[in-house]
Design a protein around this motif. Structure first.
Motif, PDB file in Angstrom:
ATOM      1  N   ILE A 156      46.208  69.265  27.023  1.00 59.13           N
ATOM      2  CA  ILE A 156      46.248  69.359  25.565  1.00 59.13           C
ATOM      3  C   ILE A 156      46.706  68.014  25.027  1.00 59.13           C
ATOM      4  CG2 ILE A 156      47.309  70.492  23.575  1.00 59.13           C
ATOM      5  CD1 ILE A 156      47.798  72.875  25.656  1.00 59.13           C
ATOM      6  N   ALA A 157      45.966  67.463  24.080  1.00 60.75           N
ATOM      7  CA  ALA A 157      46.274  66.152  23.518  1.00 60.75           C
ATOM      8  C   ALA A 157      46.421  66.282  22.008  1.00 60.75           C
ATOM      9  CB  ALA A 157      45.172  65.150  23.861  1.00 60.75           C
ATOM     10  N   CYS A 158      47.619  66.034  21.511  1.00 62.29           N
ATOM     11  CA  CYS A 158      47.883  66.074  20.074  1.00 62.29           C
ATOM     12  C   CYS A 158      47.779  64.655  19.520  1.00 62.29           C
ATOM     13  CB  CYS A 158      49.278  66.630  19.815  1.00 62.29           C
ATOM     14  SG  CYS A 158      49.518  68.335  20.394  1.00 62.29           S
ATOM     15  N   TRP A 159      46.811  64.460  18.606  1.00 59.51           N
ATOM     16  CA  TRP A 159      46.491  63.155  18.007  1.00 59.51           C
ATOM     17  C   TRP A 159      46.640  62.013  19.021  1.00 59.51           C
ATOM     18  CZ3 TRP A 159      50.132  66.601  16.205  1.00 59.51           C
ATOM     19  CH2 TRP A 159      51.471  66.277  16.384  1.00 59.51           C
ATOM     20  N   PRO A 160      45.863  62.050  20.101  1.00 64.81           N
ATOM     21  CA  PRO A 160      46.025  61.046  21.152  1.00 64.81           C
ATOM     22  C   PRO A 160      45.527  59.660  20.734  1.00 64.81           C
ATOM     23  CG  PRO A 160      44.062  62.358  21.560  1.00 64.81           C
ATOM     24  CD  PRO A 160      44.759  62.995  20.389  1.00 64.81           C
ATOM     25  N   VAL A 161      46.183  58.627  21.248  1.00 59.62           N
ATOM     26  CA  VAL A 161      45.644  57.265  21.144  1.00 59.62           C
ATOM     27  C   VAL A 161      44.614  57.157  22.266  1.00 59.62           C
ATOM     28  CG1 VAL A 161      46.180  54.806  20.977  1.00 59.62           C
ATOM     29  CG2 VAL A 161      47.931  56.503  20.393  1.00 59.62           C
ATOM     30  N   ILE A 162      43.466  57.778  22.055  1.00 65.55           N
ATOM     31  CA  ILE A 162      42.532  58.020  23.150  1.00 65.55           C
ATOM     32  C   ILE A 162      41.822  56.761  23.625  1.00 65.55           C
ATOM     33  CG2 ILE A 162      40.445  58.526  21.807  1.00 65.55           C
ATOM     34  CD1 ILE A 162      41.920  60.562  24.790  1.00 65.55           C
ATOM     35  N   ASP A 163      41.775  55.740  22.774  1.00 64.39           N
ATOM     36  CA  ASP A 163      41.149  54.461  23.140  1.00 64.39           C
ATOM     37  C   ASP A 163      42.144  53.345  22.816  1.00 64.39           C
ATOM     38  OD1 ASP A 163      39.691  52.158  23.456  1.00 64.39           O
ATOM     39  OD2 ASP A 163      38.027  52.754  22.156  1.00 64.39           O
ATOM     40  N   PRO A 164      43.012  52.972  23.771  1.00 64.83           N
ATOM     41  CA  PRO A 164      44.046  51.968  23.474  1.00 64.83           C
ATOM     42  C   PRO A 164      43.476  50.654  22.952  1.00 64.83           C
ATOM     43  CG  PRO A 164      44.515  53.048  25.553  1.00 64.83           C
ATOM     44  CD  PRO A 164      43.147  53.502  25.134  1.00 64.83           C
ATOM     45  N   LEU A 165      42.382  50.173  23.555  1.00 65.34           N
ATOM     46  CA  LEU A 165      41.805  48.909  23.105  1.00 65.34           C
ATOM     47  C   LEU A 165      41.201  49.058  21.716  1.00 65.34           C
ATOM     48  CD1 LEU A 165      41.002  45.990  23.506  1.00 65.34           C
ATOM     49  CD2 LEU A 165      38.984  46.775  24.789  1.00 65.34           C
ATOM     50  N   ASP A 239      36.137  61.299  18.519  1.00 63.81           N
ATOM     51  CA  ASP A 239      34.818  61.936  18.576  1.00 63.81           C
ATOM     52  C   ASP A 239      33.971  61.342  19.703  1.00 63.81           C
ATOM     53  OD1 ASP A 239      35.431  63.585  16.460  1.00 63.81           O
ATOM     54  OD2 ASP A 239      34.396  62.369  14.960  1.00 63.81           O
ATOM     55  N   ARG A 240      34.041  60.026  19.861  1.00 64.37           N
ATOM     56  CA  ARG A 240      33.293  59.370  20.944  1.00 64.37           C
ATOM     57  C   ARG A 240      33.753  59.884  22.304  1.00 64.37           C
ATOM     58  NH1 ARG A 240      35.155  53.612  23.016  1.00 64.37           N
ATOM     59  NH2 ARG A 240      33.950  53.483  24.960  1.00 64.37           N
ATOM     60  N   PHE A 241      35.073  60.003  22.462  1.00 64.20           N
ATOM     61  CA  PHE A 241      35.614  60.498  23.731  1.00 64.20           C
ATOM     62  C   PHE A 241      35.175  61.929  23.992  1.00 64.20           C
ATOM     63  CE2 PHE A 241      39.063  63.167  25.440  1.00 64.20           C
ATOM     64  CZ  PHE A 241      38.984  62.783  26.767  1.00 64.20           C
ATOM     65  N   LEU A 242      35.285  62.791  22.987  1.00 64.81           N
ATOM     66  CA  LEU A 242      34.927  64.200  23.179  1.00 64.81           C
ATOM     67  C   LEU A 242      33.445  64.353  23.512  1.00 64.81           C
ATOM     68  CD1 LEU A 242      37.003  65.767  20.272  1.00 64.81           C
ATOM     69  CD2 LEU A 242      37.455  65.998  22.715  1.00 64.81           C
ATOM     70  N   GLU A 243      32.610  63.552  22.869  1.00 62.63           N
ATOM     71  CA  GLU A 243      31.177  63.587  23.186  1.00 62.63           C
ATOM     72  C   GLU A 243      30.944  63.189  24.645  1.00 62.63           C
ATOM     73  OE1 GLU A 243      26.968  61.464  21.795  1.00 62.63           O
ATOM     74  OE2 GLU A 243      28.800  61.144  20.646  1.00 62.63           O
ATOM     75  N   SER A 244      31.621  62.163  25.109  1.00 61.02           N
ATOM     76  CA  SER A 244      31.479  61.722  26.496  1.00 61.02           C
ATOM     77  C   SER A 244      32.000  62.782  27.457  1.00 61.02           C
ATOM     78  CB  SER A 244      32.232  60.409  26.713  1.00 61.02           C
ATOM     79  OG  SER A 244      31.694  59.375  25.922  1.00 61.02           O
TER      80      SER A 244
END
Length: 295
Positions: A156-165, A239-244
């Motif tokens: 479970i990820a709450c407002w994750p910094v999903i793409d650090p770069l 959204d990009r991460f979830l699609e991938s």
């Protein structure tokens, strides 16, 4: 013994040592519900831009989950100046294996252990779950055991910094534009630089990039929680991460809380949206636990 916030059951709260690291003791704050179990067990990874915070930060969330029948282990982990990337991932990977081995102590089971993270902790929870067997992160041996891995039943990820770069470049662009932006941006840029050290490392630690590269990854069921007005954690990157994730065959859900900004569970503990989010997370964990036991 602490009374749970919603009165549904009592929750025992205590601190334990889980790892000795270079002369330092890393602790976990345990939230254990009253009852026989077996309970799902969530390892909670706090936020703070990889550099700040502690196991006590998300007390409201953790006691709320425990009151619904979920054991929560809120962990401390290595941060700068004691260690930069990937030191925290060594600790999180170890914590998953350690809690799987010792799950019986909290009336849980190894196959009911999952990860939960907030902001940068959400990123660390996701990357740890995807890269459970990655030698870069699985570097700390579990004493007396060789057959327990760091795979988890859910994340479970709450407002994750999903793409650090991506978030680093986004934050720099907000600063450069000169218009109003959240004050958090001025804190997270130096914190990211302190933890990651380089843009190359930020890219290496981006889950969406790993998925798009076709890396061999674990894909546990995933729930993401995000405020609809959150501009500190860019929605397009999530959204990009979830699609991938879905394209790779994973089960990923996004629950968007309209009108809420970043960190709303932490910042607004008494808000109606916070109560709904804690209930949603608890229901998700309990449902995953029932699915695992039925399998």
């Amino acid at each position: 013994m602490e009374q749970a916030v919603d009165g549904s059951c009592k929750v025992e709260v205590s601190d334990i040592d889980y790892l000795q690291r270079a002369g330092r003791t890393l602790q976990a704050r345990m939230y254990v519900p009253e009852g026989d179990g077996p309970f799902p067990l969530v390892i909670e990874v706090h936020g703070g831009a990889w550099c700040r915070g502690s196991r006590v930060d998300d007390h409201n969330l953790n006691v709320g989950l425990a009151s619904r029948g979920v054991v929560v282990a809120a962990i401390d982990f290595t941060m700068p100046p004691d260690g930069a990337y990937p030191a925290s991932f060594h600790d999180i990977n170890f914590a998953v294996r350690w809690f799987k081995e010792s799950a019986w102590r909290w009336r849980s089971q190894a196959n009911l252990v999952g990860l939960l993270g907030v902001s940068s902790g959400g990123h660390q929870a996701v990357l740890s779950a995807l890269c459970a067997s990655d030698g870069r992160y699985a570097q700390s041996p579990l004493p007396g055991s060789t057959d327990i891995d760091a795979r988890v039943a859910f994340v479970i990820a709450c407002w994750p910094v999903i793409d650090p770069l991506g978030r680093y470049r986004y934050a720099k662009s907000l600063q450069a534009a000169g218009s109003d932006y959240p004050e958090a941006i001025d804190r997270v840029i130096p914190d990211q630089e302190k933890y990651w050290g380089s843009e190359e490392a930020m890219g290496e630690g981006a889950p969406a990039t790993a998925l798009e590269r076709g890396d061999e990854l674990d894909l546990p069921p995933l729930l993401c929680i995000q405020g609809g007005e959150d501009i500190v954690h860019p929605r397009a990157q999530l959204d990009r991460f979830l699609e991938s994730y879905r394209r790779a065959g994973g089960d990923a859900r996004l629950s968007l809380y309209v009108g809420e900004a970043e960190s709303f569970i932490t910042r607004r503990p008494d808000a109606e949206a916070t109560a709904r989010a804690i209930q949603e997370i608890g229901d998700y964990v309990l449902t995953r636990g029932r699915a695992v036991r039925a399998a």
